[in-house]
Motif scaffolding. Structure first.
Motif, PDB file in Angstrom:
ATOM      1  N   THR A   6       0.920  -1.233  -0.123  1.00 14.60           N
ATOM      2  CA  THR A   6       0.053   0.104  -0.090  1.00 14.60           C
ATOM      3  C   THR A   6       0.826   1.231   0.034  1.00 14.60           C
ATOM      4  O   THR A   6       1.795   1.281   0.840  1.00 14.60           O
ATOM      5  CB  THR A   6      -0.998  -0.039   1.202  1.00 14.60           C
ATOM      6  OG1 THR A   6      -1.392  -1.374   1.454  1.00 14.60           O
ATOM      7  CG2 THR A   6      -2.008   1.237   1.127  1.00 14.60           C
ATOM      8  N   ILE A   7       0.667   2.240  -0.889  1.00 17.24           N
ATOM      9  CA  ILE A   7       1.438   3.350  -1.108  1.00 17.24           C
ATOM     10  C   ILE A   7       0.614   4.433  -0.779  1.00 17.24           C
ATOM     11  O   ILE A   7      -0.724   4.635  -1.248  1.00 17.24           O
ATOM     12  CB  ILE A   7       2.036   3.509  -2.608  1.00 17.24           C
ATOM     13  CG1 ILE A   7       2.993   2.330  -3.064  1.00 17.24           C
ATOM     14  CG2 ILE A   7       2.716   4.878  -2.575  1.00 17.24           C
ATOM     15  CD1 ILE A   7       3.203   2.172  -4.418  1.00 17.24           C
ATOM     16  N   LYS A   8       1.088   5.194   0.267  1.00 16.35           N
ATOM     17  CA  LYS A   8       0.223   6.502   0.733  1.00 16.35           C
ATOM     18  C   LYS A   8       0.979   7.900   0.365  1.00 16.35           C
ATOM     19  O   LYS A   8       1.993   7.865   0.917  1.00 16.35           O
ATOM     20  CB  LYS A   8      -0.147   6.438   2.014  1.00 16.35           C
ATOM     21  CG  LYS A   8      -1.567   5.224   2.109  1.00 16.35           C
ATOM     22  CD  LYS A   8      -2.165   5.593   3.413  1.00 16.35           C
ATOM     23  CE  LYS A   8      -3.303   4.480   3.765  1.00 16.35           C
ATOM     24  NZ  LYS A   8      -2.787   3.436   4.544  1.00 16.35           N
ATOM     25  N   ASN A   9       0.485   8.739  -0.410  1.00 17.57           N
ATOM     26  CA  ASN A   9       0.821  10.096  -0.216  1.00 17.57           C
ATOM     27  C   ASN A   9       2.407  10.329  -0.562  1.00 17.57           C
ATOM     28  O   ASN A   9       3.215  11.171  -0.224  1.00 17.57           O
ATOM     29  CB  ASN A   9       0.699  10.658   1.132  1.00 17.57           C
ATOM     30  CG  ASN A   9       0.870  12.084   1.309  1.00 17.57           C
ATOM     31  OD1 ASN A   9       0.617  12.852   0.114  1.00 17.57           O
ATOM     32  ND2 ASN A   9       1.497  12.621   2.110  1.00 17.57           N
ATOM     33  N   LEU A  10       2.809   9.379  -1.609  1.00 15.02           N
ATOM     34  CA  LEU A  10       4.080   9.274  -1.901  1.00 15.02           C
ATOM     35  C   LEU A  10       4.683  10.577  -2.694  1.00 15.02           C
ATOM     36  O   LEU A  10       4.013  10.721  -3.687  1.00 15.02           O
ATOM     37  CB  LEU A  10       4.618   8.072  -2.774  1.00 15.02           C
ATOM     38  CG  LEU A  10       5.974   7.502  -2.684  1.00 15.02           C
ATOM     39  CD1 LEU A  10       6.455   7.334  -1.399  1.00 15.02           C
ATOM     40  CD2 LEU A  10       6.137   6.493  -3.686  1.00 15.02           C
ATOM     41  N   THR A  11       5.592  11.231  -2.325  1.00 13.34           N
ATOM     42  CA  THR A  11       6.143  12.525  -3.107  1.00 13.34           C
ATOM     43  C   THR A  11       7.523  12.601  -3.293  1.00 13.34           C
ATOM     44  O   THR A  11       8.330  12.520  -2.190  1.00 13.34           O
ATOM     45  CB  THR A  11       5.579  13.757  -2.277  1.00 13.34           C
ATOM     46  OG1 THR A  11       4.126  13.890  -2.089  1.00 13.34           O
ATOM     47  CG2 THR A  11       6.031  15.077  -2.972  1.00 13.34           C
ATOM     48  N   VAL A  12       8.098  12.697  -4.381  1.00 11.29           N
ATOM     49  CA  VAL A  12       9.331  13.138  -4.560  1.00 11.29           C
ATOM     50  C   VAL A  12       9.824  14.176  -5.424  1.00 11.29           C
ATOM     51  O   VAL A  12       8.813  14.496  -6.274  1.00 11.29           O
ATOM     52  CB  VAL A  12      10.009  11.680  -5.300  1.00 11.29           C
ATOM     53  CG1 VAL A  12      11.436  11.828  -5.668  1.00 11.29           C
ATOM     54  CG2 VAL A  12       9.717  10.585  -4.680  1.00 11.29           C
ATOM     55  N   ARG A  13      10.682  14.990  -5.171  1.00 10.62           N
ATOM     56  CA  ARG A  13      11.080  16.194  -5.695  1.00 10.62           C
ATOM     57  C   ARG A  13      12.442  16.161  -6.099  1.00 10.62           C
ATOM     58  O   ARG A  13      13.316  15.734  -5.345  1.00 10.62           O
ATOM     59  CB  ARG A  13      10.985  17.376  -4.616  1.00 10.62           C
ATOM     60  CG  ARG A  13       9.453  17.849  -4.384  1.00 10.62           C
ATOM     61  CD  ARG A  13       9.167  18.823  -3.471  1.00 10.62           C
ATOM     62  NE  ARG A  13       8.215  18.892  -2.710  1.00 10.62           N
ATOM     63  CZ  ARG A  13       8.066  18.295  -1.743  1.00 10.62           C
ATOM     64  NH1 ARG A  13       9.237  18.298  -0.996  1.00 10.62           N
ATOM     65  NH2 ARG A  13       6.947  18.502  -0.857  1.00 10.62           N
ATOM     66  N   PHE A  14      12.886  16.642  -7.278  1.00 14.91           N
ATOM     67  CA  PHE A  14      14.080  16.801  -7.744  1.00 14.91           C
ATOM     68  C   PHE A  14      14.228  18.476  -7.791  1.00 14.91           C
ATOM     69  O   PHE A  14      13.906  18.962  -8.920  1.00 14.91           O
ATOM     70  CB  PHE A  14      14.355  16.345  -9.070  1.00 14.91           C
ATOM     71  CG  PHE A  14      14.354  14.478  -8.979  1.00 14.91           C
ATOM     72  CD1 PHE A  14      14.918  13.940  -8.042  1.00 14.91           C
ATOM     73  CD2 PHE A  14      13.436  13.906  -9.828  1.00 14.91           C
ATOM     74  CE1 PHE A  14      14.706  12.392  -7.827  1.00 14.91           C
ATOM     75  CE2 PHE A  14      13.186  12.668  -9.919  1.00 14.91           C
ATOM     76  CZ  PHE A  14      14.199  11.950  -8.916  1.00 14.91           C
ATOM     77  N   ASP A  15      14.807  19.072  -6.698  1.00 13.16           N
ATOM     78  CA  ASP A  15      14.984  20.497  -6.659  1.00 13.16           C
ATOM     79  C   ASP A  15      13.558  21.091  -6.747  1.00 13.16           C
ATOM     80  O   ASP A  15      12.680  20.548  -5.738  1.00 13.16           O
ATOM     81  CB  ASP A  15      15.868  20.890  -7.984  1.00 13.16           C
ATOM     82  CG  ASP A  15      17.354  20.427  -7.309  1.00 13.16           C
ATOM     83  OD1 ASP A  15      17.673  20.439  -6.286  1.00 13.16           O
ATOM     84  OD2 ASP A  15      18.110  20.315  -8.433  1.00 13.16           O
ATOM     85  N   ALA A  16      13.152  21.669  -7.919  1.00 12.51           N
ATOM     86  CA  ALA A  16      11.842  22.487  -7.969  1.00 12.51           C
ATOM     87  C   ALA A  16      10.890  21.186  -8.359  1.00 12.51           C
ATOM     88  O   ALA A  16       9.830  21.579  -8.386  1.00 12.51           O
ATOM     89  CB  ALA A  16      12.291  23.690  -8.643  1.00 12.51           C
ATOM     90  N   LEU A  17      11.525  20.462  -9.240  1.00 12.83           N
ATOM     91  CA  LEU A  17      10.540  19.738 -10.101  1.00 12.83           C
ATOM     92  C   LEU A  17       9.719  18.451  -9.084  1.00 12.83           C
ATOM     93  O   LEU A  17      10.572  17.715  -8.441  1.00 12.83           O
ATOM     94  CB  LEU A  17      11.374  18.946 -11.064  1.00 12.83           C
ATOM     95  CG  LEU A  17      10.416  17.865 -11.896  1.00 12.83           C
ATOM     96  CD1 LEU A  17       9.724  18.587 -13.252  1.00 12.83           C
ATOM     97  CD2 LEU A  17      11.573  16.813 -12.615  1.00 12.83           C
TER      98      LEU A  17
END
Lengths: 259, 352
Positions: A6-17
């Motif tokens: 179960t994946i929840k609210n997964l967020t990844v940023r590369f600098d601004a992207l």
């Protein structure tokens, strides 16, 4: 059916992207789930996060009831998740059987001082690993290639070997990153049979990224569609085929208007 | 299958007996000069094969073996010297208290030297393996220099740039070749086990190795520690062969020589490292011919000091041009392959 992951609210940023914005996703045990989307949608990022190569900024991944979102890759593999890579990453200079034997490593090497303590027992363990590798290669039809160097195999077989090597770690969940890329129609048919056979015989759950819609629609039980790091649709192959947002994402709004 | 194993073991034992016989002969009939080179050859084998474990098998470009050798050499020498000898040697500053009184036999001193080098390797593995590739090379190079500078300046421990003198010449053919055989057997056992395979996986593709569940840091560290142990032993043997050591002996040049042996022999192949060590030890001596004056017909060639270095460099360039991956490449010697070659040669006349 229970969910293996179960994946929840997964967020990844590369600098601004923002490569992934609060992705929620569920993978049911024993299913084949497709992850699709246009280039740059963040599919491989999802794989890299799941297998521990990228740390997510937010969110949680529950795998078999364990939180794995910030674990190291080798740890995640030892918990029963294994993956292949978009650009094949075999141990090129080593032989086919050695590649597979490395996959079995997890079942045997647990102690740090093992090589010293098992100095006398290691021949026996070696033999056991060898026999298990042979058995696996036999069942997957690669037995006649065991002594070949992995890097000289034709492309399709390299892809297959990478999957076999991943299976050797005895995963419960297998992540396949574009398994059909660069294959001809015949090879693709074989691959589809191979993947469904794996699921049925080994009771695996499979999550795969694929661009070939024919393959995806035919073997997946469920499909998740990503675009610009966001989930835009989810459902059975039939739902996805008729989903307006998915068609727009692939063809562009202008394309939809034309057709 | 079992019969093959038996013949292989028999062949190994026979060749060990042959080496033993040769050493018995050399010990009583060979000149001290030849015995010295034989000792050096064995020490080079210990050093090059253990260096190969890190650089060739695990694929981590370390430039720090001179540091571990220095640690091994100093530790073992400080342990075997008697308190009285130490008192005479340390003329600038007296030796620090516990070290001054200890005196141990050769074998425990050597083992402690190896273990000390391993402990240091364990400690520096944490900063070293945070980086990869070229950066790792620079970090280990820096570590080698730190050890050398430490040896020069920690006068009350190492006697500074004066070095240690009057170390007993314990190292003989039995010690050096005994350790060489032990080293080669241990390392081959390791490389052929699943641990060695994990190390090779790291060399081939570190990302994929991680995905296979290999704790890459642990295996790199394991290779580093085991390698340091044998380098420490090698350093100890060298100290007790040369009888004097000083910080200059363990400069980067030593690492450079090992690198030549390992790369010219075949990076990643233990067979190659052994061949590289033998060629290096004997090559330098054989090439002395080029430094002597010669008379060929009417032309007389004067003695040219340093000429062998030129020839040696040329040979290295040739090796690298024609055997890009070293003399053996990744190939490993095995009895099976030897028997196969011999078998073919014997059978050929019958079939034709």
């Amino acid at each position: 059916m229970t969910n293996i992951m179960t994946i929840k609210n997964l967020t990844v940023r590369f600098d601004a992207l923002e490569a992934l914005s609060s992705l929620d996703m569920e993978v049911a045990s024993g299913s084949i789930v497709g992850l699709i989307g246009p280039n740059g949608a963040g599919k491989t990022t999802v794989f890299n996060v799941l297998s521990g190569f990228i740390r997510p900024h937010e969110g949680s991944i529950s795998f078999h009831g364990k939180e794995i979102a910030r674990l190291k890759p080798y740890k995640i593999t030892s918990l029963g998740m294994s993956r292949t890579f978009q650009n094949i990453r075999l141990f090129g200079e080593l032989s086919v059987i050695e590649n597979v034997m490395i996959g079995f490593h997890l079942s045997y090497n647990s102690m740090f001082l093992g090589p010293l303590l098992s100095l006398f027992g290691y021949k026996k363990i070696e033999k056991e690993i060898y026999e298990r590798a042979i058995m696996l290669l036999d069942r997957t039809g690669l037995l006649n290639l065991i002594d070949e160097k992995a890097s000289v195999l034709p492309y399709g077989l390299q892809r297959k070997l990478e999957i076999v090597r991943a299976i050797a770690t005895r995963p419960k969940l297998l992540l396949l990153d574009e398994p059909a890329a660069g294959m001809n129609p015949n090879e693709k048919e074989d691959l589809m049979k191979f993947i469904t056979k794996l699921r049925d015989k080994l009771a695996l759950t499979i999550l795969l990224i694929e661009h070939d819609m024919h393959v995806v629609m035919k073997i997946c039980d469920r499909i998740t569609v990503l675009d610009y790091g966001e989930k835009i649709a989810e459902g059975s192959p039939q739902d996805i085929k008729n989903n307006q947002r998915v068609i727009e994402a692939y063809l562009g709004e202008a394309g939809v208007a034309e057709s | 299958m079992n019969k093959e194993k038996l013949t292989n073991n028999a062949a190994t034992i026979l060749s060990l007996i042959a080496i033993f016989g040769f050493l018995v002969w050399a010990n009583s009939y060979a000149s001290p000069y030849v015995i010295q080179i034989l000792n050096i050859t064995a020490i080079y084998i210990i050093l090059s094969t253990s260096y190969n474990l890190v650089n060739g098998v695990t694929g981590q470009f370390s430039l720090g073996p001179n540091a571990f050798m220095a640690i091994g050499a100093y530790t073992s020498a400080l342990l075997t010297l008697t308190p009285l000898e130490k008192e005479i040697t340390y003329i600038i500053e007296p030796i620090v208290s516990p070290l001054g009184e200890i005196s141990l036999p050769f074998l425990p001193s050597l083992l402690i030297a190896g273990v000390t080098a391993s402990i240091v390797a364990f400690l520096i593995a944490f900063p070293v393996f945070r980086v990869r590739g070229d950066y790792l090379a620079i970090v280990t190079l820096g570590f080698g220099e730190i050890v050398r500078v430490f040896a020069t300046n920690a006068v009350s421990i190492t006697n500074g740039s004066l070095g240690l003198k009057g170390i007993k010449q314990y190292t003989n053919l039995w010690w050096s070749w005994g350790w060489a055989v032990v080293t080669v057997f241990c390392l081959i056992g390791l490389v052929e086990s699943s641990y060695g395979r994990a190390m090779k996986a790291i060399r081939e593709d570190e990302t994929a190795a991680q995905a296979m569940g290999i704790n890459t840091f642990r295996y790199k560290m394991l290779a580093f520690i085991i390698s340091a142990f044998f380098q420490g032993i090698g350093g100890g043997l060298l100290a007790h062969l040369l009888t004097t050591i000083d910080p200059k002996l363990f400069s980067f040049f030593l690492t450079f020589n090992l690198l030549i042996m390992v790369v010219a022999g075949g990076l990643g192949s233990m067979t190659g490292s052994v061949i590289g060590a033998v060629i290096f030890a004997w090559g330098f001596e054989i090439l002395r011919w080029f430094e002597e004056p010669h008379k060929i017909g009417d032309i007389s060639i004067p003695a040219i000091p340093g000429m062998r270095m030129v020839i040696f460099s040329l040979l290295l360039i040739l090796i690298m041009l024609f055997f890009r991956r070293g003399i053996t490449g990744r190939w490993e010697f095995s009895w099976d392959s030897l028997f196969n070659v011999l078998g073919r040669k014997i059978k050929l006349p019958k079939t034709s």
